[in-house]
Motif scaffolding. Structure first.
Motif, short mmCIF file in Angstrom:
data_model
loop_
_atom_site.label_atom_id
_atom_site.label_comp_id
_atom_site.label_asym_id
_atom_site.label_seq_id
_atom_site.Cartn_x
_atom_site.Cartn_y
_atom_site.Cartn_z
N ALA A 135 0.86 -1.19 0.00
CA ALA A 135 0.00 0.00 0.00
C ALA A 135 0.89 1.24 0.00
O ALA A 135 1.68 1.43 0.93
CB ALA A 135 -0.92 0.00 1.22
N TYR B 48 0.93 5.44 -0.17
CA TYR B 48 0.09 6.61 0.10
C TYR B 48 0.89 7.87 -0.21
O TYR B 48 2.06 7.96 0.12
CB TYR B 48 -0.34 6.63 1.57
N ARG C 136 -0.59 6.72 -5.20
CA ARG C 136 -1.44 6.02 -4.24
C ARG C 136 -1.87 4.72 -4.91
O ARG C 136 -2.69 4.73 -5.83
CB ARG C 136 -2.65 6.86 -3.85
N TRP D 144 -2.40 0.20 -4.48
CA TRP D 144 -2.69 -0.94 -3.59
C TRP D 144 -2.56 -2.22 -4.39
O TRP D 144 -3.06 -2.32 -5.53
CB TRP D 144 -4.11 -0.79 -3.03
N ASN E 223 -5.10 12.09 8.52
CA ASN E 223 -5.48 11.50 7.24
C ASN E 223 -5.93 10.07 7.46
O ASN E 223 -5.28 9.32 8.20
CB ASN E 223 -4.29 11.53 6.27
N LEU F 260 -5.84 6.86 5.76
CA LEU F 260 -5.10 6.30 4.64
C LEU F 260 -5.84 5.15 3.98
O LEU F 260 -5.80 5.00 2.76
CB LEU F 260 -3.72 5.82 5.11
N GLU F 261 -6.49 4.34 4.79
CA GLU F 261 -7.24 3.19 4.27
C GLU F 261 -8.60 3.18 4.93
O GLU F 261 -8.71 3.21 6.16
CB GLU F 261 -6.49 1.89 4.59
N HIS G 137 -3.44 8.13 9.92
CA HIS G 137 -2.31 8.93 10.41
C HIS G 137 -2.88 9.93 11.40
O HIS G 137 -3.75 10.73 11.05
CB HIS G 137 -1.64 9.64 9.22
#
Length: 279
Positions: A35, A37, A42, A44, A229, A231-232, A241
């Motif tokens: 992953a 970011y 970005r 995956w 943030n 992120l996922e 985060h």
């Protein structure tokens, strides 16, 4: 950036389907989750591979065209994957150099079926990607979870976080078991790898994700915790985060929330193959 190598992929819908019919071979359900970011890239990838694409040795693990190798001083991950949903290449090398190694493992449940070991809570990481074109050097973390039963059988949910500090790192691990028991682990780790159990800090509720996954984090009681943030954001999992204050120090926190009640819902299981193809 997050990398997870799975042997017996705990979040694999294919592995779950096979287990429902009886015994399942974990080596037939392996994956390297990558992953990335950031504003520039970005991506995956989490392609599941069967036993025929796996090579396991004491100091190395091959997962299709990708591999991990330990030489006694550093872990090198060679990545050659394809992202989803857009089929873009993910190719590069990551080197993880621990400042020290920890051999202590912690049990996460009363029966001792699930274990967690922060192998290198403090380490230096170098990232060199060709696709996308990325170069990065910085702080990192390396751990392992392993167990003898499906996570969803024994846990309802957990919250985990790790923050680099001036004196090393602080890690929090909060689990809620199926029997309703709460377990909280809190550790301070110095760069020499010395672990010290500390009193868990105050639990601070965070706003739920767009998928309504509940989140909470540990921090000083007199300072708010801010989601910098998400992120996922998945139906059963969130990686975030955070900005928080731990023991009087303002830190950046990597945080994850896992809802295993959500994970085992039939509609969620039906969605997973779109993010986790199998080759």
């Amino acid at each position: 950036m997050t990398l997870i190598a799975f042997v017996g992929s705990v979040f694999s819908p294919y592995y779950a389907w096979v287990r429902r019919r009886g015994a399942a071979d974990p080596e037939n359900h392996c994956a390297l989750n990558v992953a990335l970011y950031g504003a520039r890239a970005r991506r995956w990838a989490m392609t599941e591979r069967g036993r025929g694409a796996i090579m396991r040795e004491p100091a190395s693990l091959g997962l299709g065209p990708s591999s991990l190798a330990w030489n006694g001083r550093e872990l090198t991950i060679e990545i050659s994957e394809v992202s989803v949903p857009w089929p873009l290449p993910l190719r590069g090398r990551v080197r993880v150099v621990p400042t020290a190694l920890n051999e202590i493992a912690f049990t996460l449940d009363a029966e001792g079926r699930h274990r967690w070991q922060p192998i290198a809570p403090c380490c230096r990481v170098s990232v060199d990607f060709d696709h996308p074109d990325l170069r990065w050097r910085g702080d990192g973390y390396f751990d392992i979870n392993h167990g003898d039963a499906p996570l969803e059988r024994d846990f309802q949910s957990w919250q985990w976080s790790r923050a680099a500090t001036r004196s090393g790192a602080v890690i929090s691990y909060d689990t809620i078991a199926r029997d309703g028991a709460d377990t909280s682990l809190a550790l301070h780790v110095d760069p020499a790898g010395r672990l010290e159990s500390i009193t868990p800090l105050t639990e601070a509720p965070l706003r739920k994700t767009l998928w309504r996954v509940a989140r909470s984090a540990r921090a000083d009681a007199d300072a708010p915790v801010r989601v910098v943030n998400t992120l996922e954001d998945a139906p059963f999992y969130a990686r975030s985060h955070l900005a928080a204050r731990l023991h009087g120090e303002d830190v950046a926190v990597m945080h994850e929330s896992l809802s295993l009640d959500r994970f085992q819902m039939p509609i969620v299981q039906a969605m997973l193959p779109f993010r986790m193809p199998r080759w």
